[in-house]
Design an enzyme around this catalytic site. Sequence first.
Site, short mmCIF file in Angstrom:
data_model
loop_
_atom_site.label_atom_id
_atom_site.label_comp_id
_atom_site.label_asym_id
_atom_site.label_seq_id
_atom_site.Cartn_x
_atom_site.Cartn_y
_atom_site.Cartn_z
N ASP A 171 10.47 11.71 76.11
CA ASP A 171 9.18 11.65 75.41
C ASP A 171 8.24 10.85 76.28
O ASP A 171 8.50 9.68 76.58
CB ASP A 171 9.35 11.00 74.03
CG ASP A 171 8.10 11.18 73.18
OD1 ASP A 171 8.22 11.63 72.04
OD2 ASP A 171 6.98 10.87 73.67
N ARG A 230 4.64 24.41 69.21
CA ARG A 230 3.43 25.21 69.19
C ARG A 230 3.54 26.29 70.27
O ARG A 230 4.01 26.01 71.39
CB ARG A 230 2.19 24.34 69.46
CG ARG A 230 1.72 23.53 68.26
CD ARG A 230 1.19 24.44 67.15
NE ARG A 230 0.76 23.74 65.95
CZ ARG A 230 1.52 23.45 64.91
NH1 ARG A 230 2.80 23.81 64.89
NH2 ARG A 230 1.03 22.83 63.86
N ASP A 254 9.90 30.44 67.38
CA ASP A 254 9.29 30.49 66.04
C ASP A 254 7.78 30.54 66.14
O ASP A 254 7.10 30.89 65.17
CB ASP A 254 9.72 29.25 65.24
CG ASP A 254 9.07 29.22 63.87
OD1 ASP A 254 9.26 30.19 63.11
OD2 ASP A 254 8.34 28.26 63.56
N GLU A 259 -0.48 34.29 67.62
CA GLU A 259 0.30 34.60 66.42
C GLU A 259 -0.47 35.56 65.53
O GLU A 259 -1.70 35.64 65.59
CB GLU A 259 0.63 33.30 65.67
CG GLU A 259 1.56 32.42 66.51
CD GLU A 259 1.94 31.10 65.87
OE1 GLU A 259 1.41 30.78 64.79
OE2 GLU A 259 2.77 30.39 66.47
N HIS A 284 6.51 31.67 62.66
CA HIS A 284 6.01 30.30 62.45
C HIS A 284 6.40 29.79 61.06
O HIS A 284 5.55 29.38 60.27
CB HIS A 284 4.48 30.26 62.65
CG HIS A 284 3.97 28.86 62.90
ND1 HIS A 284 2.92 28.59 63.73
CD2 HIS A 284 4.37 27.67 62.40
CE1 HIS A 284 2.69 27.29 63.74
NE2 HIS A 284 3.56 26.71 62.94
C1 3PG Z 1 3.28 22.17 60.92
O1 3PG Z 1 2.58 21.78 61.85
O2 3PG Z 1 3.60 21.45 59.96
C2 3PG Z 1 3.85 23.57 60.96
O3 3PG Z 1 3.57 24.20 62.15
C3 3PG Z 1 3.40 24.39 59.78
O4 3PG Z 1 2.05 24.67 59.87
P1 3PG Z 1 1.28 25.44 58.69
O5 3PG Z 1 0.81 24.40 57.75
O6 3PG Z 1 0.19 26.14 59.38
O7 3PG Z 1 2.26 26.34 58.03
#
Ligand code: 3PG
Length: 310
Positions: A171, A230, A254, A259, A284
């Site tokens: 990190d 992301r 994911d 997207e 996602h």
């Molecule tokens: C987050 O950042 O908590 C997730 O990627 C989910 O995002 P969302 O609120 O757009 O579903």
Amino acid sequence: MKNSILIVDDIHPIFIEQARALGFTCDYQPTLKADAAFGILPDYNGLVIRSKFQVDKQVLDLATNLRFICRAGAGMDNIDEDYALSKNITLINAPEGNMDAVGEHAIGLLLSLMNNLNAADAEIRKGSWQREANRGHELKGKTVGIVGYGHMGKSLAKKLSGFGVLIIAYDKYKTGFSDQYVREVSMEEIVRTSDVLSLHVPLTKETNGLVDDEYLFHFKKPIFLINTSRGKVVKTQSVLNAIKQGKILGAGLDVLETEKFPALREQPWFDELRQSGKVILSPHVAGWTFDSYRKISEVMAFKLKDVALL
Ligand code: 3PG
């Protein structure tokens, strides 16, 4: 107007219940369009949002009475955090609410990839019974490299602790986090020793396009790649190139650079991606479970107590 919150995305009712108990009034408008929200924002002290729209400088300048923003989730990349903080707007997010979902989803993607589950399932449905072609890889004994060691990275490390893997993490902004679950290492060590790479960084100027051809070139062993962070952190074409070169054995994605349809279908890499048997995709939803729906709202309401005291 005093202590009023505009909620522009779908959240669990527990948030509203608990916010009311703290003395806030909540205007729940999950279907409100962005333009309409901008028009009424000056009437509110608080905004609750998931990822419906960008809360950029322009929006923040409109929201003249805003004291806090609650992001119902983890990623803050749709909010201009620096500008909000410069305007003394308190920022709240709730990664504690969906970190279990993300950790479990990442493991789900990884085990599915390592055991060819999706491809094997599709073959059987088409009438083909192939055992040798579906021989799997075991997690046990492998080195899992985690990049980004916040709530999500930590959650994954803890959940992997029963698998007999060596877990290392890098990190850029944290040190001294080695514990019974993880050993803190340099990026160089991640690249040199990982069999699995799982990304848990936020999307920032620094992480945008981090995983590209050059980055993947440096890995010493063929890897399984998991991205639940992301989409823009990973160049999709680079993943496909590395799959062709045998440098990536499988990718569980994911999140994607672009997207949703129809935009996704128009990407130059989409056909290759969708035809690859070495890729598992999900829309996602790593952090989006029935359980996290409630937990995110509970975490936000808990953190709202501090705002109520201000
Ligand atoms: C987050 O950042 O908590 C997730 O990627 C989910 O995002 P969302 O609120 O757009 O579903």
